[in-house]
Motif scaffolding. Structure first.
Motif, mmCIF file in Angstrom:
data_model
loop_
_atom_site.group_PDB
_atom_site.id
_atom_site.type_symbol
_atom_site.label_atom_id
_atom_site.label_comp_id
_atom_site.label_asym_id
_atom_site.label_seq_id
_atom_site.Cartn_x
_atom_site.Cartn_y
_atom_site.Cartn_z
ATOM 1 N N ASN A 31 0.833 -1.198 0.000
ATOM 2 C CA ASN A 31 0.000 0.000 0.000
ATOM 3 C C ASN A 31 0.870 1.250 0.000
ATOM 4 O O ASN A 31 1.508 1.565 0.987
ATOM 5 C CB ASN A 31 -0.905 -0.022 1.248
ATOM 6 C CG ASN A 31 -1.937 1.098 1.208
ATOM 7 O OD1 ASN A 31 -1.887 1.969 0.355
ATOM 8 N ND2 ASN A 31 -2.867 1.065 2.141
ATOM 9 N N ARG A 56 -4.237 0.499 13.243
ATOM 10 C CA ARG A 56 -5.057 -0.360 12.371
ATOM 11 C C ARG A 56 -4.700 -0.232 10.894
ATOM 12 O O ARG A 56 -5.295 -0.891 10.057
ATOM 13 C CB ARG A 56 -6.545 -0.001 12.557
ATOM 14 C CG ARG A 56 -7.092 -0.314 13.932
ATOM 15 C CD ARG A 56 -8.608 -0.340 13.925
ATOM 16 N NE ARG A 56 -9.168 0.987 13.655
ATOM 17 C CZ ARG A 56 -9.564 1.822 14.616
ATOM 18 N NH1 ARG A 56 -9.472 1.471 15.871
ATOM 19 N NH2 ARG A 56 -10.072 3.006 14.306
ATOM 20 N N LYS A 57 -3.746 0.642 10.545
ATOM 21 C CA LYS A 57 -3.468 0.918 9.127
ATOM 22 C C LYS A 57 -2.259 0.161 8.603
ATOM 23 O O LYS A 57 -1.271 0.011 9.310
ATOM 24 C CB LYS A 57 -3.216 2.419 8.939
ATOM 25 C CG LYS A 57 -4.460 3.263 8.972
ATOM 26 C CD LYS A 57 -4.089 4.699 8.676
ATOM 27 C CE LYS A 57 -5.303 5.605 8.697
ATOM 28 N NZ LYS A 57 -4.906 6.990 8.549
ATOM 29 N N SER A 58 -2.333 -0.219 7.317
ATOM 30 C CA SER A 58 -1.160 -0.874 6.705
ATOM 31 C C SER A 58 -0.179 0.177 6.190
ATOM 32 O O SER A 58 0.999 -0.094 6.013
ATOM 33 C CB SER A 58 -1.615 -1.781 5.552
ATOM 34 O OG SER A 58 -2.275 -0.990 4.571
ATOM 35 N N ASN A 59 -0.680 1.387 5.917
ATOM 36 C CA ASN A 59 0.190 2.462 5.404
ATOM 37 C C ASN A 59 0.366 3.560 6.458
ATOM 38 O O ASN A 59 0.464 4.742 6.134
ATOM 39 C CB ASN A 59 -0.396 3.056 4.120
ATOM 40 C CG ASN A 59 -1.706 3.796 4.386
ATOM 41 O OD1 ASN A 59 -2.488 3.385 5.243
ATOM 42 N ND2 ASN A 59 -1.957 4.866 3.663
ATOM 43 N N ALA A 60 0.411 3.160 7.723
ATOM 44 C CA ALA A 60 0.453 4.139 8.825
ATOM 45 C C ALA A 60 1.650 5.075 8.716
ATOM 46 O O ALA A 60 2.732 4.671 8.278
ATOM 47 C CB ALA A 60 0.495 3.404 10.155
ATOM 48 N N ILE A 65 -5.925 5.148 15.431
ATOM 49 C CA ILE A 65 -6.098 5.003 13.974
ATOM 50 C C ILE A 65 -4.847 4.434 13.306
ATOM 51 O O ILE A 65 -4.939 3.680 12.346
ATOM 52 C CB ILE A 65 -6.559 6.314 13.275
ATOM 53 C CG1 ILE A 65 -5.522 7.444 13.422
ATOM 54 C CG2 ILE A 65 -7.913 6.772 13.763
ATOM 55 C CD1 ILE A 65 -5.822 8.681 12.571
ATOM 56 N N GLU A 66 -3.661 4.773 13.834
ATOM 57 C CA GLU A 66 -2.418 4.290 13.222
ATOM 58 C C GLU A 66 -2.213 2.799 13.446
ATOM 59 O O GLU A 66 -1.625 2.117 12.613
ATOM 60 C CB GLU A 66 -1.216 5.067 13.773
ATOM 61 C CG GLU A 66 -1.179 6.528 13.388
ATOM 62 C CD GLU A 66 -1.030 6.748 11.893
ATOM 63 O OE1 GLU A 66 0.065 6.556 11.367
ATOM 64 O OE2 GLU A 66 -2.032 7.104 11.250
ATOM 65 N N ASP A 85 4.662 3.396 12.145
ATOM 66 C CA ASP A 85 4.383 1.972 12.333
ATOM 67 C C ASP A 85 4.712 1.583 13.776
ATOM 68 O O ASP A 85 5.868 1.366 14.127
ATOM 69 C CB ASP A 85 5.234 1.160 11.345
ATOM 70 C CG ASP A 85 4.960 -0.343 11.448
ATOM 71 O OD1 ASP A 85 4.168 -0.734 12.327
ATOM 72 O OD2 ASP A 85 5.540 -1.099 10.644
ATOM 73 N N ASP A 102 -0.645 8.408 4.042
ATOM 74 C CA ASP A 102 -1.528 8.484 5.214
ATOM 75 C C ASP A 102 -1.794 9.950 5.595
ATOM 76 O O ASP A 102 -1.237 10.473 6.557
ATOM 77 C CB ASP A 102 -0.867 7.711 6.383
ATOM 78 C CG ASP A 102 -1.715 7.734 7.641
ATOM 79 O OD1 ASP A 102 -2.920 8.048 7.545
ATOM 80 O OD2 ASP A 102 -1.178 7.438 8.722
#
Length: 462
Positions: free
Chosen positions: A195, A250-254, A247-248, A257, A199
């Motif tokens: 991804n 849960r994201k793959s493109n945080a 929110i970070e 990380d 972000d």
């Protein structure tokens, strides 16, 4: 894509070091010329504290995003963008005649640093290998840590004998030289996987949180700690931090990380890096105090930190060699302890003039010895404990810790100094400001003791 046949040259190293120096040497010189700038532009100490911390704050906020962007659009291109921003930011300061251009220039200098720092580290990793890469990164560290040491000395000398605006005229010259030296370097990009969508939401929440927290720290005393504006800023910062982590995660493109922090050595290196950069607040406290309380000129106060400069430059390569022999933990611990002692003795403001001057000189030298020992083992621990596909992100977060640590350290120290000075005089203010930095150093020491294992760095040493 990257030209693999290209091998990095000394010309490239010099150009990159000049780029790094435009931030660490020139942008950071503001900490040593506070009285001169205040007198010339007629701005309040609160406004000046904001102007000083904004550069490190903005570089800290945008450095991870800029590092990711450099991987996508090209590291050389991002370095060039950073150098253009450095010129524009410095020009704003040269033309400033009040707070507006001063603030705008400092923000642009922060964005410049965010572009230059991760992009130049990535260029060095791409175009140098083995011992050559280690040497290149050592010079990068010398430009960064050494630049922060030279800034006190050179910034003070230029401000006293030429006028503080000359600091930024010289910065423009260095940025132009940096451009010229890296112009023949081929472009370098990372292979795109997974991804790649940026972000944006994470960045917006992060900016709001960090700005609210910074304004709360720098302006709280002036607005009033119980004023509704101050309370709202604190609430925004706390809620923003909670939302950001949620929110970070849960994201793959945080943007950040958080999975990287599951690795204890990486966390220990990054947390201690944040805190030891926060100890940079000592430079503001000590420089302001010797000028306001002991009658030093900007140049004389800069001379006090010449021991810091020599020590930090001499010890960076020593730290690298110790790392290769006995691993990272011991030099990181020794470095933190020396920093703690060096900063602590600067708080002895009850000493008479000559004795105190000698003590501050020794304190700065110990501070420099400590940071020089710590620098390479810490960076190595952070980078070597990050997964291969996340080296860029991990380096970005580690460098973000440097910038945000410096921003908050300077902001908190300056606030403590100003609050105590208005009621109890500059002697007590200096002691209070120094104690604040001692606390930062103690927490840094604890994070290394509990998070960095004894064998860190041994396996990677060549």
């Amino acid at each position: 894509m990257m030209e693999k046949s290209y091998k990095g040259t000394d010309k490239l190293i010099t150009g990159i070091v000049f780029g790094v120096i435009t931030f660490w040497l020139f942008a950071q010189s503001m900490v040593n010329v506070v009285p001169a700038v205040q007198q010339d532009l007629g701005v309040s100490s609160g406004t000046l504290n904001v102007a000083i911390s904004l550069t490190a704050l903005f570089s800290g906020i945008f450095i991870v995003a800029a590092g990711g962007l450099a991987d996508k659009i090209g590291r050389k291109k991002m370095t060039n963008i950073g150098l253009i921003l450095s010129i524009v930011g410095s020009l704003c300061l040269v033309l400033a005649n009040g707070s507006t251009l001063l603030i705008i220039g400092r923000v642009i200098q922060g964005l410049s640093a965010a572009c230059i720092m991760p992009a130049t580290i990535a260029l060095m990793k791409d175009y140098f290998e083995g011992a050559e890469r280690q040497r290149a990164l050592s010079y990068w560290s010398i430009g960064s840590w050494g630049g922060s040491g030279v800034c006190s000395l050179l910034g003070g000398a230029i401000a006293t004998y030429m006028g503080w605006k000359w600091i930024f005229i010289i910065s423009i010259i260095f940025a132009i030289l940096g451009f010229w030296l890296i112009k023949d370097t081929p472009e370098s990009k990372a292979k795109q996987t997974g991804n790649t969508k940026f972000d944006v939401n994470g960045l917006i929440v992060f900016i709001i949180t960090m700005v609210a927290l910074n304004v709360f720290i720098t302006q709280g005393a002036e607005i009033g700690w119980t004023n509704w504006v101050t309370i709202i800023l604190l609430v925004v910062a706390i809620i923003g931090a909670i939302i950001f982590v949620k929110i970070e995660s849960r994201k793959s493109n945080a943007l950040i990380d958080f999975g990287l922090f599951k690795n204890a050595p990486y966390t220990g290196a990054t947390v201690s890096n944040f805190l030891l950069n926060a100890v940079a607040g000592t430079l503001v406290v000590a420089n302001t105090y010797v000028q306001e309380g002991r009658g030093f000129t900007s140049f004389q106060s800069g001379m006090l930190s010449i021991g810091y400069l020599i020590a930090v430059l001499a010890m960076i390569r020593v730290g690298e060699k110790i790392l290769q022999k006995i691993g990272a933990k011991k030099p990181m611990l020794w470095g933190s302890i020396l920093t703690l002692i060096g900063v602590g003795i600067m708080g002895l403001t009850f000493l008479p003039d000559l004795t105190y001057t000698v003590v501050v000189f020794i304190g700065f030298a110990l501070f420099g010895l400590g940071l020089g020992l710590y620098a390479t083992p810490s960076t190595d621990t952070a980078v070597s404990n990050a997964p291969d596909d996340k080296i860029g992100a991990a380096s970005g977060i580690y460098k973000m810790a440097s910038s945000l640590g410096s921003a908050f350290g300077v902001a908190i120290s300056a606030t403590v100094y100003a609050m105590i000075a208005s009621n109890n005089g500059v002697d007590a203010a200096a002691t209070g400001g120094i104690i604040t930095n001692v606390i930062f150093a103690v927490i840094a020491l604890l994070s290394i003791i509990f998070l960095v294992p004894n064998n860190a760095g041994k396996n990677e040493a060549s």
